[in-house]
Design an enzyme around this catalytic site. Sequence first.
Site, PDB file in Angstrom:
ATOM      1  CD  GLN A  55      10.071   0.325   3.751  1.00  0.00           C
ATOM      2  OE1 GLN A  55      10.202  -0.059   4.319  1.00  0.00           O
ATOM      3  NE2 GLN A  55       8.836   1.169   2.951  1.00  0.00           N
ATOM      4  CG  HIS A  96       7.043  -2.534   1.993  1.00  0.00           C
ATOM      5  ND1 HIS A  96       8.013  -2.800   3.120  1.00  0.00           N
ATOM      6  CD2 HIS A  96       6.422  -1.966   2.465  1.00  0.00           C
ATOM      7  CE1 HIS A  96       7.113  -2.653   4.035  1.00  0.00           C
ATOM      8  NE2 HIS A  96       6.330  -1.843   4.412  1.00  0.00           N
ATOM      9  CG  ASP A 107       5.051   2.028   4.366  1.00  0.00           C
ATOM     10  OD1 ASP A 107       5.168   0.744   4.794  1.00  0.00           O
ATOM     11  OD2 ASP A 107       6.897   2.493   4.433  1.00  0.00           O
TER      12      ASP A 107
END
Length: 853
Positions: A670, A740, A783
């Site tokens: 991320q 997340h 994702d």
Amino acid sequence: MAPFLPLLDTHDPAILSALSRVGPVIRPIPSTESELLDSFILVDSNTSPNNDDIISYLDRGAEKVILSLPHASEVIGSVPSDRILLLLDVANASAVSGKTRAGVSGVLLKSPSLELDLITSVSHFFSGSSIYVLSTSPSPPSSLTIRELSSVGAVPVLPTSQLTLGPSNPSQLNIADAFLAPLRSDRPDGLFPTVVSSFAQGGRSLGLVYSSRQSIAESIVSGKGVYHSRRHGLWRKGETSGATQDVIRINLDCDTDSLEFSVVQQGAGFCHLNRPSCFSDLNGLAALESTLKSRLDTAPEGSYTKRLFNDPDLLRSKVMEEADELCAAETREQVAFEAADLLYFTLARCVSAGVSLVDIERNLDTKARKVSRRPGNAKARWSSKSSSSAEPLLPPPAQPSPPDPNAPIRMRKYTASSLSPLERAQLLRRPVLKFDSMITKVKPIVDYVRAQGDAALLELTAKFDKAQLDSTVVLPPFAPETMQLDGAVRSAIDVAYANIRKFHEAQASTDTLVVETMPGVVCSRFARPIARVGLYVPGGTAVLPSTALMLGIPAQVAGCHEIVLATPPRPNGSISPEVMYVAHLVGASAVLKAGGAQAVAALAYGTQTVPKVDKIFGPGNQWVTAAKMLVQNDTDALVAIDMPAGPSEVLVIADRACNPAHVAADLLSQAEHGIDSQVVLVAVDLPQSILSDVETQVDVQARALDRVDIIRESVAKSIIVMVDDIDAALAFSNDYAPEHLILHIRNAADAVVGVQNAGSVFVGPFSPERQVVIRSLLPSCGDYASGTNHTLPTNGYARQFSGVNTLSFQKHITAQELTADGLKALGPIVATLADCEGLQAHANAVRIRLGSA
């Protein structure tokens, strides 16, 4: 208070230099100096300046003006009393009125002789005021007389013609002898404790030494730090090491038994350990100035600090950007955070121009002594009240601020149990969340697109995306050459499409809900697709066909009639073939080649070629998020948004069961999205060895990635929070409400029940004791292709919002049907409630029907 006050009647440079080190001086007018710091201005009865002249002296930094009684009477009340001394002949002192005494801070007495009894009586008359005495005798007072005057709180004024740097004689007094006259040591060795402070660092203490009369006298004359070693005698600081000191001022303490030397330290530092101070290292602005000065010469090419010094436009832009963000800050913590950023770039600007903190403080001292005041209004350019120009002022793209590439890529660490509530709240903040400021920046862009349509889009796309376009919209059928893909990529997209579609078809609301609330009263609810939707697919630093899938598939499943996909073009004006292929799969009705706030504005209002939509979906940077929030609140746009989604983020909870390499990989997955992304590791009772392994893996893995420069910046803003148990970890996570949430813990599946706020949860990977997979759902799978949607709430909005799903693209309409019997039963209830609220027409509509039923 200095032992004596010099009156300038000669201009010997050596004398003036020595006097500058022992206190202020009296300057007769007219004075041509532009700056008058450390000066008293003497306005005697033989001169005739007006009030504006007097105020001008004070505005230029003069500490005080010395005025005759007629002059003082004219300015008392318009000039602060602490800036005025009254010039009097000693014989006339008792004739001064109480009003005049209250309007000045002291007196300068002119007296034929320095008679102690007479001066003492005048001192009592002017109780609480400063007393300066100027003898009209051609001979200077003796050191004994100066000491006696000091004992009654009076300061002799000595013309510079009566001062010398040589030995004292009947007509001249040595400057050092005059300065030393009132000093008294209470030590057997006759030395004076001396605090050495840094003039360049706001008075920071460098160390404690001792001075003798001889060392003080030499310092006054030479301007260098000279002290007295109790073992070696006279000690000229830096004589052998080169770490000399320039003496700026020598001050006496209130008891005249100790000194302060205010110095500018040269060389390695004051301390024998080559540190700036014997007490501690530098901190705050002094440390920052020292670092910047060092990096001005030594920063490696390519480092951010070097870029700042070599690129005046970048430095100018950062100063203005940080000033704007400081103005937009609201909380105490935000103000402190933004002020620190602004001070960094401001000091970088000063260092690059050869300006020091000393120069800044000297200007501040001058400004603080001003008597006259400007209105203080902002210039028209900066005033919020000024009219806007016809041409919108478009803000430049944000400049990146990368840390030193040679430094380790590290997250900041905190222990949860030691945090105050305020510090904990600070950690829960995202690194960049200035929506008010961002909305101010994007509004000109939105207004420009709304007013100029396609012409504005073409101009802004050229400006921000560096793409020269002839048209902003691509319509189906899409040309095959725009969708040419590697076979493996096409197959991967097809599999992801199938999985995501299967999961989102299961979410669709297809059945009509029917409830009979009472006999004859039937209520129902049915779903309809939102007719026109806009899907924003970020571009810029990454190609994101996955986002096109996550937004396009639920829109397709929901049955939306128009699907407009917006994404930034590449510099050659094309759209990535991966995104174009997804647009084909989901049945997009148009592809808008634009990004940022301008794309959002085009979707919200429509242009000559871009269809207006009813709801806008999709993540983006702060510019996109702010534009979405702006248009959804404009009733003229009549557009909704999915959520105020911002930069990507992840929170990982890890305990001793974790694999450090896996934890680091998930954090970096991320962190690579953008420099404003944030990742958080909540370490549950992790020993230092495992925590160090995680940190090492973050650094090692990041350096092997192509997007390391982005990761370096986002990780620098990210945090590790150490907690004692899983309950504390979940409590922090629920407060943070991450986009997340990844659970690298034992019995991870059992912990899911404790999750209250998160966009999507990833459970796993495995229990090391049993080596059995419980559930492994890596965030990368979510994702891309597992089926769940990756368009999720960020910035803590997981407390209120769900991630994008099929229902996001549908609206629900309710209906009700009443029979005659149903109306007879329900009507009187409705009429009674309408009467209660005073809405007679509502009640009448029921009663008319009841009468005819």
